[in-house]
Enzyme design. Structure first.
Site, PDB file in Angstrom:
ATOM      1  N   ARG A  14       0.812  -1.217   0.000  1.00  0.00           N
ATOM      2  CA  ARG A  14       0.000   0.000   0.000  1.00  0.00           C
ATOM      3  C   ARG A  14       0.849   1.273   0.000  1.00  0.00           C
ATOM      4  NH1 ARG A  14      -2.853   1.970   3.121  1.00  0.00           N
ATOM      5  NH2 ARG A  14      -4.548   2.699   1.792  1.00  0.00           N
ATOM      6  N   VAL A  27      -7.843  12.153   3.365  1.00  0.00           N
ATOM      7  CA  VAL A  27      -9.237  11.754   3.495  1.00  0.00           C
ATOM      8  C   VAL A  27      -9.452  10.875   4.721  1.00  0.00           C
ATOM      9  CG1 VAL A  27     -11.131  10.460   2.428  1.00  0.00           C
ATOM     10  CG2 VAL A  27      -9.625  11.875   1.018  1.00  0.00           C
ATOM     11  N   THR A 190      -8.962   6.523   8.403  1.00  0.00           N
ATOM     12  CA  THR A 190      -8.364   7.368   7.379  1.00  0.00           C
ATOM     13  C   THR A 190      -7.891   6.518   6.206  1.00  0.00           C
ATOM     14  OG1 THR A 190      -6.553   8.902   6.881  1.00  0.00           O
ATOM     15  CG2 THR A 190      -6.153   7.276   8.600  1.00  0.00           C
ATOM     16  N   HIS A 191      -8.032   7.071   5.018  1.00  0.00           N
ATOM     17  CA  HIS A 191      -7.694   6.331   3.807  1.00  0.00           C
ATOM     18  C   HIS A 191      -6.194   6.039   3.696  1.00  0.00           C
ATOM     19  CE1 HIS A 191      -9.413   4.506   0.402  1.00  0.00           C
ATOM     20  NE2 HIS A 191     -10.212   5.470   0.013  1.00  0.00           N
ATOM     21  N   ALA A 192      -5.386   6.768   4.418  1.00  0.00           N
ATOM     22  CA  ALA A 192      -3.945   6.542   4.340  1.00  0.00           C
ATOM     23  C   ALA A 192      -3.573   5.129   4.781  1.00  0.00           C
ATOM     24  CB  ALA A 192      -3.201   7.576   5.192  1.00  0.00           C
TER      25      ALA A 192
END
Length: 215
Positions: A14, A27, A190-192
Site C-alpha cells: 500500500r 481523506v 483514514t484512507h492513508a
C-alpha cells in the site's frame, strides 16, 4: 511496556496509496453497518455480564487482529504498528447528561479484562470532566455509544483536518427487525492506512468475534 514495529514502506503493497492519501488527499471517512447482536444479547443476559463492557472486549479483540487499524506515525514521521490497542470509551452521566472519557488496558483473557473495565466504569462513573482517568497510553482507540437512537449513518470530523490514524467506533440503539436484533456500528478511519476492503474485513470480523464469543 508498549511495543510497536515500523512498517517497511518500500516493500509495503500500500505504499503508493499511503503516500497519496497522506500527502495529496487527506481523506478520513466513516462507514456504518448493522451488526447482528441477537445471540450476543441473549448470551450476556444468560451470563449476567454487562453488554457494553463485553462488547468493548470483542471489539478490541477484533481490532487487535487487524494490523491496519493499529497503525500510527512515530515522532520521526515513520509509519508503525502497535502490538495491541487499548479501548478509550465514554461513560455517560445521567444526572447532568455529560460524558467522560476513560480507558482500560486490554487483556486477551476475557475475565481479566472484564474485571478491570467494570472496576474502572464503577470507579469513574461519577467523576466529571472529559478525561477522568490519568495516564492514557498512546496506543488507544476510541469507542462510544449513542443508545438513544438507531442511526443509519454517523460522521466524525476533525476540525483542523489532521489525519488521525486511530480508529473511532460508535454504536447506537439496537432494534428488532425480521426476527433479529440489529445494532448500528460506525467505523471512522483514514484512507492513508485503510481502504474499503479493510473496513469490510473489520465488520465481518467483528460479527464473527461476537458470534464466536457466544459459543
Amino acid at each position: 511496556m508498549i511495543n510497536y514495529k515500523k512498517v517497511d514502506i518500500e516493500n509495503w503493497e500500500r505504499k503508493d496509496h499511503y503516500l497519496y492519501y497522506k500527502e495529496k488527499l487527506k481523506v478520513g471517512y466513516s462507514m456504518t453497518s448493522n451488526i447482528d447482536v441477537t445471540k450476543f444479547i441473549d448470551y450476556c443476559h444468560s451470563k449476567n455480564i454487562k453488554f457494553y463492557a463485553t462488547f468493548i472486549y470483542c471489539l478490541t479483540k477484533t481490532l487487535n487482529a487487524l494490523e491496519n487499524f493499529k497503525m500510527f506515525e512515530d515522532e520521526n514521521g515513520d509509519l508503525c504498528v502497535w502490538d495491541y490497542l487499548v479501548p478509550n470509551y465514554t461513560i455517560f452521566h445521567e444526572d447532568d447528561k455529560t460524558f467522560s472519557d476513560c480507558w482500560t488496558n486490554f487483556d486477551d483473557d476475557f475475565e481479566t479484562f472484564y474485571a478491570a473495565i467494570t472496576k474502572d466504569m464503577d470507579y469513574y462513573k461519577d467523576v466529571k470532566g472529559v478525561k477522568v482517568k490519568p495516564g492514557q497510553p498512546a496506543n488507544f482507540y476510541c469507542v462510544s455509544c449513542v443508545p438513544w437512537v438507531n442511526f443509519t449513518g454517523y460522521g466524525t470530523n476533525v476540525i483542523n483536518g489532521q489525519l488521525k490514524y486511530f480508529p473511532i467506533v460508535t454504536i447506537g440503539k439496537y432494534e428488532e427487525k425480521d426476527g433479529k436484533i440489529l445494532m448500528p456500528c460506525t467505523l471512522t478511519t483514514t484512507h492513508a492506512v485503510c481502504d474499503g476492503y479493510h473496513v469490510g474485513l473489520f465488520f465481518n470480523s467483528l460479527q464473527k468475534t461476537l458470534d464466536d464469543f457466544c459459543k
